[in-house]
Design an enzyme around this catalytic site. Sequence first.
Site, PDB file in Angstrom:
ATOM      1  N   GLU A 117     -21.954  15.652  49.534  1.00 61.94           N
ATOM      2  CA  GLU A 117     -22.957  15.494  50.586  1.00 61.94           C
ATOM      3  C   GLU A 117     -22.367  14.768  51.788  1.00 61.94           C
ATOM      4  OE1 GLU A 117     -26.185  16.593  50.583  1.00 61.94           O
ATOM      5  OE2 GLU A 117     -25.522  17.674  48.813  1.00 61.94           O
ATOM      6  N   TYR A 148     -15.459  23.083  50.558  1.00 59.92           N
ATOM      7  CA  TYR A 148     -16.343  24.177  50.152  1.00 59.92           C
ATOM      8  C   TYR A 148     -15.567  25.488  50.071  1.00 59.92           C
ATOM      9  CZ  TYR A 148     -20.524  21.323  50.564  1.00 59.92           C
ATOM     10  OH  TYR A 148     -21.495  20.375  50.367  1.00 59.92           O
ATOM     11  N   SER A 176     -33.192  27.991  55.799  1.00 56.49           N
ATOM     12  CA  SER A 176     -34.278  27.727  54.866  1.00 56.49           C
ATOM     13  C   SER A 176     -34.919  26.393  55.148  1.00 56.49           C
ATOM     14  CB  SER A 176     -33.749  27.765  53.433  1.00 56.49           C
ATOM     15  OG  SER A 176     -33.316  29.078  53.165  1.00 56.49           O
ATOM     16  N   TYR A 223     -22.451  34.995  63.754  1.00 58.28           N
ATOM     17  CA  TYR A 223     -23.331  34.279  62.843  1.00 58.28           C
ATOM     18  C   TYR A 223     -23.379  32.811  63.253  1.00 58.28           C
ATOM     19  CZ  TYR A 223     -25.451  32.240  58.763  1.00 58.28           C
ATOM     20  OH  TYR A 223     -26.307  31.543  57.951  1.00 58.28           O
ATOM     21  N   LYS A 238     -21.908  27.714  54.781  1.00 63.27           N
ATOM     22  CA  LYS A 238     -22.482  28.414  55.940  1.00 63.27           C
ATOM     23  C   LYS A 238     -21.379  29.106  56.724  1.00 63.27           C
ATOM     24  CE  LYS A 238     -26.338  25.205  56.288  1.00 63.27           C
ATOM     25  NZ  LYS A 238     -25.968  24.479  55.034  1.00 63.27           N
TER      26      LYS A 238
END
Length: 342
Positions: A117, A148, A176, A223, A238
């Site tokens: 995080e 990631y 989201s 994107y 992402k």
Amino acid sequence: MTTNMSLFLSAITLLSVSFYALHRKLPVLTRTPRPAEPRNLSILLWHWPFGVSYSLAGDVCSIEYGIPGCLLSDNTSLFPHADVVVFHHHELRTGRSSLPLHLPRPATQRWLWLSLEPPANNGNLSRYNGMFNWTMTYWRRADVQIPYGKLVPVSPKSSNYLIPKKGSCLVSWVVSNYRPDHRRSQVYQDLRKQIPIQVYGRWPRRPLSERSLLPAIGHCHFYLAFENSIAPDYITEKLWRNAYEAGAVPVVLGPSRDDYEALVPPGSFIHVSDFNSTEELAVFLKLLATDRRRYETYFKWRQTHGIKRYTDWRERLCNICVSYHRLPAVKVYYNLDAWAKS
Ligand SMILES: *[C@@H]1O[C@H](CO)[C@@H](O)[C@H](O)[C@H]1NC(C)=O
Ligand SMILES: *[C@@H]1O[C@H](CO)[C@@H](O)[C@H](O)[C@H]1NC(C)=O
Ligand SMILES: *[C@@H]1O[C@H](CO)[C@@H](O)[C@H](O)[C@H]1NC(C)=O
Ligand SMILES: *[C@@H]1O[C@H](CO)[C@@H](O)[C@H](O)[C@H]1NC(C)=O
Ligand SMILES: *[C@@H]1O[C@H](CO)[C@@H](O)[C@H](O)[C@H]1NC(C)=O
């Protein structure tokens, strides 16, 4: 040579040999030393991240990830024998788990603090000052870095990357967790006044299935790989998944351009901060979409590289063993809180 003298010399020789042997950790007395079988490292996961467990049966690191000599366990009764005990931060923070401060801690055992995080989500870490020896996060400065995703070289011969066929869609975004106070929401709101943006996800009530996500994004030229927290090195799926795997050029909002350039292919993205305004950014995107040759340069890295994403906690844990021998032998995070926020 007098007897005394030679005795003295032999003593010196013996001493220096033993010193040398000790120093090099060579066996002094064994005459035919067997090549030492490398010891297995034992990694104990104190609790599973977010309460979701995976099977650790068999020699997972060796079988699944080609990392031998690395035994994972989630059986806390093995605590006295573990080389490394891993504590995932979320469960400590929420009180679902806690540090075993009541148990005698073996002198050579390392406690490792694990979090993927960004600092804003970790809370106040002061209570863990002086508890941990090593850290594992996506940060480059962590003892064990677990990004990631990362680049992996591919031979030019085997690279046969094709840019997905683009439709009329210019830009897409999947969101989201929409919060008006996120910086990314402000940029989106400004940008949508200039150019059409195809928005998917729970927030606009247009969720995409696992199977249709990447094709839908790949259909668009760009994107919006906008991170929900802006922090050094914090570059998530992402970018790695939604943009790169889908085959759309990412427009990034997150850490500095320097961070991106250090962690992802330099010519592969458009950084929001390169523009003085969202108007300028919008003009640039519209132009680039019509300039096929220039647009394709953003995919040049595909000729030499592919991407690897990390998604399984077991693989991340196995990577502790890969780093183990080059990590500082003696280390304590006396101020974990300051370190995590620096
Ligand atoms: C290491 O673990 C493997 C798999 O459990 C086992 O086969 C091997 O004997 C162990 N090696 C040592 C040196 O203990
Ligand atoms: C955990 O390890 C202990 C000690 O080796 C053993 O007795 C116990 O059965 C193990 N528990 C599980 C769930 O494997
Ligand atoms: C964090 O917690 C410590 C004590 O646990 C406290 O002294 C400190 O003020 C807290 N920091 C913040 C920013 O709340
Ligand atoms: C942003 O503004 C500066 C100074 O006004 C200018 O030099 C620069 O070219 C502008 N950047 C872009 C991308 O237009
Ligand atoms: C690990 O951290 C503990 C707690 O601060 C400390 O007592 C211990 O000496 C450290 N171990 C090593 C090997 O650095």
